[in-house]
Design an enzyme around this catalytic site. Sequence first.
Site, short mmCIF file in Angstrom:
data_model
loop_
_atom_site.label_atom_id
_atom_site.label_comp_id
_atom_site.label_asym_id
_atom_site.label_seq_id
_atom_site.Cartn_x
_atom_site.Cartn_y
_atom_site.Cartn_z
N THR A 132 74.83 -7.36 0.65
CA THR A 132 74.20 -7.94 -0.75
C THR A 132 73.39 -9.28 -0.40
OG1 THR A 132 74.29 -8.81 -2.95
CG2 THR A 132 76.40 -8.72 -1.46
N ASP A 133 72.39 -9.72 -1.19
CA ASP A 133 71.68 -11.01 -1.03
C ASP A 133 72.71 -12.07 -1.41
OD1 ASP A 133 71.40 -10.45 -3.73
OD2 ASP A 133 69.25 -10.61 -3.69
N GLU A 134 73.45 -11.53 -2.42
CA GLU A 134 74.52 -12.57 -3.01
C GLU A 134 75.27 -13.64 -1.95
OE1 GLU A 134 76.52 -11.81 -6.72
OE2 GLU A 134 74.81 -10.82 -7.37
N TYR A 177 83.09 -12.25 -5.97
CA TYR A 177 82.39 -11.00 -5.50
C TYR A 177 81.66 -11.18 -4.07
CZ TYR A 177 78.71 -7.75 -4.85
OH TYR A 177 77.76 -6.93 -4.36
N LYS A 194 82.08 -10.04 -0.20
CA LYS A 194 81.07 -9.22 0.65
C LYS A 194 80.87 -9.94 2.03
CE LYS A 194 79.39 -6.09 -0.44
NZ LYS A 194 79.64 -4.46 -0.17
P1 NAD Z 1 79.11 0.60 -8.13
O1 NAD Z 1 80.28 -0.19 -8.63
O2 NAD Z 1 78.30 1.57 -8.89
O3 NAD Z 1 80.01 1.93 -7.22
C1 NAD Z 1 81.07 1.60 -6.23
C2 NAD Z 1 81.70 2.82 -6.13
O4 NAD Z 1 82.85 2.62 -5.06
C3 NAD Z 1 82.28 3.43 -7.15
O5 NAD Z 1 82.17 4.89 -6.98
C4 NAD Z 1 83.78 3.28 -7.07
O6 NAD Z 1 84.49 4.29 -7.65
C5 NAD Z 1 83.92 3.22 -5.43
N1 NAD Z 1 85.14 2.33 -4.90
C6 NAD Z 1 85.47 1.28 -5.44
N2 NAD Z 1 86.77 1.05 -4.79
C7 NAD Z 1 86.99 1.81 -3.81
C8 NAD Z 1 87.97 2.03 -2.83
N3 NAD Z 1 89.11 1.21 -2.62
N4 NAD Z 1 87.84 3.29 -2.16
C9 NAD Z 1 86.83 4.19 -2.32
N5 NAD Z 1 86.11 3.95 -3.36
C10 NAD Z 1 85.95 2.93 -4.13
O7 NAD Z 1 78.41 -0.13 -7.14
P2 NAD Z 1 76.86 -0.17 -6.51
O8 NAD Z 1 76.16 -0.85 -7.49
O9 NAD Z 1 76.61 1.43 -6.26
O10 NAD Z 1 76.89 -0.72 -5.12
C11 NAD Z 1 77.25 -0.04 -3.99
C12 NAD Z 1 77.45 -1.16 -2.60
O11 NAD Z 1 76.10 -1.60 -2.57
C13 NAD Z 1 78.45 -2.30 -2.99
O12 NAD Z 1 79.00 -2.46 -1.76
C14 NAD Z 1 77.69 -3.60 -3.42
O13 NAD Z 1 78.12 -4.64 -3.11
C15 NAD Z 1 76.32 -3.20 -2.84
N6 NAD Z 1 75.19 -3.67 -3.53
C16 NAD Z 1 74.68 -3.34 -4.61
C17 NAD Z 1 73.40 -3.72 -5.30
C18 NAD Z 1 73.32 -3.72 -6.66
O14 NAD Z 1 72.36 -4.28 -7.16
N7 NAD Z 1 73.86 -2.66 -7.64
C19 NAD Z 1 72.81 -4.84 -4.37
C20 NAD Z 1 73.02 -4.83 -3.05
C21 NAD Z 1 74.17 -4.34 -2.55
O1 DAU Z 2 71.83 -9.34 -6.00
C1 DAU Z 2 72.44 -8.12 -5.68
C2 DAU Z 2 73.65 -7.92 -6.65
O2 DAU Z 2 73.08 -7.42 -7.85
C3 DAU Z 2 74.74 -6.85 -6.20
O3 DAU Z 2 75.12 -7.28 -5.12
C4 DAU Z 2 75.89 -6.83 -7.40
O4 DAU Z 2 76.63 -5.55 -7.06
C5 DAU Z 2 75.12 -6.44 -8.65
O5 DAU Z 2 75.96 -6.16 -9.53
C6 DAU Z 2 74.00 -7.48 -8.94
O6 DAU Z 2 74.74 -8.80 -9.62
P1 DAU Z 2 73.98 -9.52 -10.58
O7 DAU Z 2 75.15 -10.51 -11.13
O8 DAU Z 2 72.86 -10.19 -10.26
O9 DAU Z 2 73.81 -8.44 -11.47
P2 DAU Z 2 74.06 -8.32 -13.25
O10 DAU Z 2 73.46 -7.20 -13.74
O11 DAU Z 2 75.65 -8.64 -13.33
O12 DAU Z 2 73.44 -9.51 -13.71
C7 DAU Z 2 71.76 -9.71 -13.44
C8 DAU Z 2 71.38 -10.94 -14.20
O13 DAU Z 2 71.64 -10.82 -15.94
C9 DAU Z 2 72.38 -12.35 -13.65
O14 DAU Z 2 71.60 -13.35 -13.74
C10 DAU Z 2 73.31 -12.46 -15.04
C11 DAU Z 2 72.57 -11.82 -16.04
N1 DAU Z 2 73.24 -11.23 -17.34
C12 DAU Z 2 74.06 -10.20 -16.78
C13 DAU Z 2 74.69 -9.53 -17.83
C14 DAU Z 2 75.68 -8.20 -17.37
C15 DAU Z 2 73.27 -11.47 -18.77
O15 DAU Z 2 72.37 -12.41 -18.87
N2 DAU Z 2 73.59 -10.89 -19.69
C16 DAU Z 2 74.59 -9.82 -19.41
O16 DAU Z 2 75.15 -9.19 -20.26
#
Ligand code: NAD
Ligand code: DAU
Length: 342
Positions: free
Chosen positions: A131-133, A156, A160
């Site tokens: 992730t970019d985070e 988190y 990562k």
């Molecule tokens: P998500 O939370 O929707 O899905 C995570 C999945 O992993 C779930 O199905 C969960 O059951 C499974 N899981 C959790 N712990 C596990 C374990 N110990 N063994 C096997 N499975 C397990 O997450 P997502 O948003 O789909 O993100 C997927 C990946 O992409 C993550 O690694 C996250 O860091 C990365 N990522 C997410 C975003 C985003 O915006 N959502 C952006 C960049 C990178």
């Molecule tokens: O940048 C990539 C990441 O994006 C991934 O690695 C993470 O898995 C994914 O969860 C996401 O992280 P963020 O913290 O950016 O996503 P989130 O949707 O939780 O929040 C997005 C923005 O919105 C952040 O600035 C916090 C704000 N927010 C979020 C929630 C849940 C609110 O203002 N109110 C809310 O209730």
Amino acid sequence: MPAKKILITGGAGFIGSCFVRQTLTKHPDYQVINLDALTYAGNLETLRDIENNPSYRFIKGDIGDKDLVDKLFAGGLDYVVNFAAESHVDRSISGPEIFTRTNILGAQNLLEAARKYWPRSQTARYLQVSTDEVYGSLGPSGCFTEETPLQPNSPYSASKAGADLLTRAYFHTFGLPVLTTRCSNNYGPYQFPEKLIPLMINNALAVQELPVYGDGRNIRDWLHVSDHCGALDIVLHQGAPGETYNIGGHNEKENIYIVRLILSELKKSETLIKYVKDRPGHDRRYAIDSGKMEKVFGWKPRYTFEQGIRETIQWYVSNQDWVNSVKSGDYLKYYKKQYAGR
Ligand code: NAD
Ligand code: DAU
């Protein structure tokens, strides 16, 4: 040539399920194994449409389970794509330990098995989906490149970053053919309704308050989930071992802009917006420079944000059954704890 076997971990989650579906379509000759622990974030409802596909097998299990992972590698694997993670920043603030266990130790367990079963392999690949985070927070200008130092600010993102560093080390020390991608915020269908976009859509539909953290002016860089998965497929098949690739859509938006857009699309009143106490350590701005993906592979996202967000809102409107099925008792407890008195 025998069909390739790919292990996709976390394939019952938001992005992993999109990648499972896309892989079955793009590579109909592949055998796809989805290993997922089915935490609160994983749901088999998401994969109903492909559950009977003969090229697909689901295994419920933990990426940290040494015996299980060893058995899967012993059965022969060509590719591993690791999505499995605890992925929600707010949950990492209220309970960081599981993030270290799953995101770092779980990833290491996969890397160890790959090291054991892929000695000197020229063709196998381990892809760590990051992730970019991990880069931390930006000021008002500039973008994250692959050379930006890692400065994670939440449990988190620290977990990562830990996995990214282990992945790098397994390449340098053991010659493991690894790849790392770092993507910006994803949006699209099947995202668990604790993240910004699905949470705001669902609250607006239910005519409930929309909790905006701080001043609402934090910036995220949005990419449609199918564009992320398309990029991952390219990196998996064409990426150079040991390399890291940033993936992003050049869609920087303030949170409040997105919240207002959702309300306007759903024809709901802005009086539903409630500014609440900020997230501790809240990163101000993310922006990804995906120039390397563009230059090396000619990759470009297909979705504009305007088209993607409208389709996504409509998807949630039409799929309230899915939303209700993933909101378990646990989720309702979490929601109350997270937002009560904020
Ligand atoms: P998500 O939370 O929707 O899905 C995570 C999945 O992993 C779930 O199905 C969960 O059951 C499974 N899981 C959790 N712990 C596990 C374990 N110990 N063994 C096997 N499975 C397990 O997450 P997502 O948003 O789909 O993100 C997927 C990946 O992409 C993550 O690694 C996250 O860091 C990365 N990522 C997410 C975003 C985003 O915006 N959502 C952006 C960049 C990178
Ligand atoms: O940048 C990539 C990441 O994006 C991934 O690695 C993470 O898995 C994914 O969860 C996401 O992280 P963020 O913290 O950016 O996503 P989130 O949707 O939780 O929040 C997005 C923005 O919105 C952040 O600035 C916090 C704000 N927010 C979020 C929630 C849940 C609110 O203002 N109110 C809310 O209730």
